[in-house]
Design a protein around this motif. Structure first.
Motif, short mmCIF file in Angstrom:
data_model
loop_
_atom_site.label_atom_id
_atom_site.label_comp_id
_atom_site.label_asym_id
_atom_site.label_seq_id
_atom_site.Cartn_x
_atom_site.Cartn_y
_atom_site.Cartn_z
N ARG A 1 0.93 -0.89 -0.30
CA ARG A 1 0.37 0.18 -0.03
C ARG A 1 0.65 1.23 0.19
O ARG A 1 0.27 1.93 -1.01
CB ARG A 1 -0.95 -0.22 1.20
N VAL B 1 10.83 -10.69 9.07
CA VAL B 1 9.11 -10.91 9.68
C VAL B 1 9.07 -12.26 9.57
O VAL B 1 9.40 -12.83 10.70
CB VAL B 1 8.54 -10.73 8.90
N HIS C 1 10.23 -8.11 13.79
CA HIS C 1 9.35 -7.72 14.08
C HIS C 1 8.37 -7.45 15.47
O HIS C 1 7.62 -6.93 16.39
CB HIS C 1 8.09 -7.59 12.91
N ARG C 2 9.06 -8.53 16.23
CA ARG C 2 8.87 -9.15 17.21
C ARG C 2 9.85 -9.11 19.02
O ARG C 2 9.72 -9.00 19.69
CB ARG C 2 8.12 -10.49 17.91
N GLY D 1 4.14 -4.74 16.46
CA GLY D 1 4.59 -5.62 15.85
C GLY D 1 4.11 -5.89 14.87
O GLY D 1 4.36 -7.36 14.35
N VAL E 1 4.45 -4.44 10.10
CA VAL E 1 5.34 -3.81 9.25
C VAL E 1 3.80 -2.97 8.30
O VAL E 1 2.69 -3.74 8.02
CB VAL E 1 6.03 -4.83 7.73
N GLU F 1 1.23 2.27 10.60
CA GLU F 1 -0.19 2.12 10.02
C GLU F 1 -0.01 2.93 8.93
O GLU F 1 0.19 4.25 8.44
CB GLU F 1 -1.05 3.03 10.59
N CYS F 2 -0.79 2.07 7.36
CA CYS F 2 -0.39 2.84 6.15
C CYS F 2 -1.12 3.54 6.04
O CYS F 2 -0.82 4.52 5.31
CB CYS F 2 -0.97 1.22 5.24
N HIS G 1 -4.37 -15.53 9.00
CA HIS G 1 -3.39 -15.51 10.53
C HIS G 1 -3.90 -16.78 11.12
O HIS G 1 -3.59 -16.81 12.28
CB HIS G 1 -3.23 -14.02 11.09
#
Ligand SMILES: N[C@@H](CCC(=O)N[C@@H](CS)C(=O)NCC(=O)O)C(=O)O
Length: 206
Positions: free
Chosen positions: A14, A35, A40-41, A52, A54, A67-68, A115
């Motif tokens: 995005r 990732v 990321h954690r 956590g 991207v 937040e995109c 997920h």
């Protein structure tokens, strides 16, 4: 400024599309985040984004923005080019309304399905799955596609007459759905035509 991301992932895409719309991709240094390896954690990354996830934008003064939608707002105001968030009060309100509908009703719903109801990113990263919730979110995503198809019967873009960040979110949602093997229901011809037009935009086609 830096963007921490994984190039092929739907949310990072995005932001990359937004940058390409503004012809500003080369104004940013991309930092690849591992990732799949859990980077990321780590505490270092959680200090940049406590969620956590991207992408994360890091400004030269050290401010970190996740937040995109927020990152796209920054890009929209920092660079010249077509407006991604609308210009008038009404345009801006409609863009944000539709962008949020595309996020909660499509992209995030696909993410929740991926997920929770599929192997997702694998057992090391998907430790707390809820299959029933994931399946429910798949239904939300399918409803979101139907809704988008009905919106596109009356207007060329998700938020009206102009391309906007709402289109970017919806396009990423459909790409993620394809990756997660959620079939787009048959007969959504407005959606199919819009998607073809989106895929041909230079910011997306590359
Ligand atoms: N709402 C967030 C979503 C970010 C997100 O979910 N990013 C995914 C990649 S597409 C991620 O980092 N997932 C890591 C994980 O699930 O552990 C945004 O707009 O940036």
């Amino acid at each position: 400024m830096k963007i921490y991301d994984v190039a092929a992932y739907p949310n990072p895409a995005r932001v990359r599309i937004a940058l390409a719309e503004k012809n500003a991709t080369d104004k940013v240094e991309f930092v690849d985040v591992d990732v799949m390896g859990g980077e990321h954690r780590t505490p270092a990354f959680l200090a940049k984004n406590p969620n956590g996830a991207v992408p994360v934008l890091e400004l030269d003064d050290g401010t970190t923005i996740s937040e995109c939608t927020a990152i796209t707002e920054y890009i929209d105001h920092a660079f010249e080019g077509p407006s991604l968030g609308g210009k008038t009060a009404k345009e801006r309100a409609v863009v944000h309304m539709m962008q949020r509908r595309m996020e909660s009703g499509l992209l995030d719903a696909v993410g929740a399905y991926f997920h929770n109801a599929t192997p997702g990113l694998g057992p090391d990263l998907e430790g707390d799955q809820n299959k029933a919730w994931g399946e429910k979110q798949k239904q939300t995503a399918l409803k979101g596609m139907q809704y988008l198809n009905s919106v596109l019967a009356d207007q060329p873009y998700v938020a009206g007459e102009q391309f906007s960040m709402a289109d970017i979110t919806a396009f990423a949602g459909l790409a993620f759905a394809e990756f997660a093997k959620i079939d787009i229901p048959e007969g959504l011809s407005n959606l199919a035509a819009w998607r073809k037009t989106m895929a041909a935009r230079p910011s997306i086609a590359g």
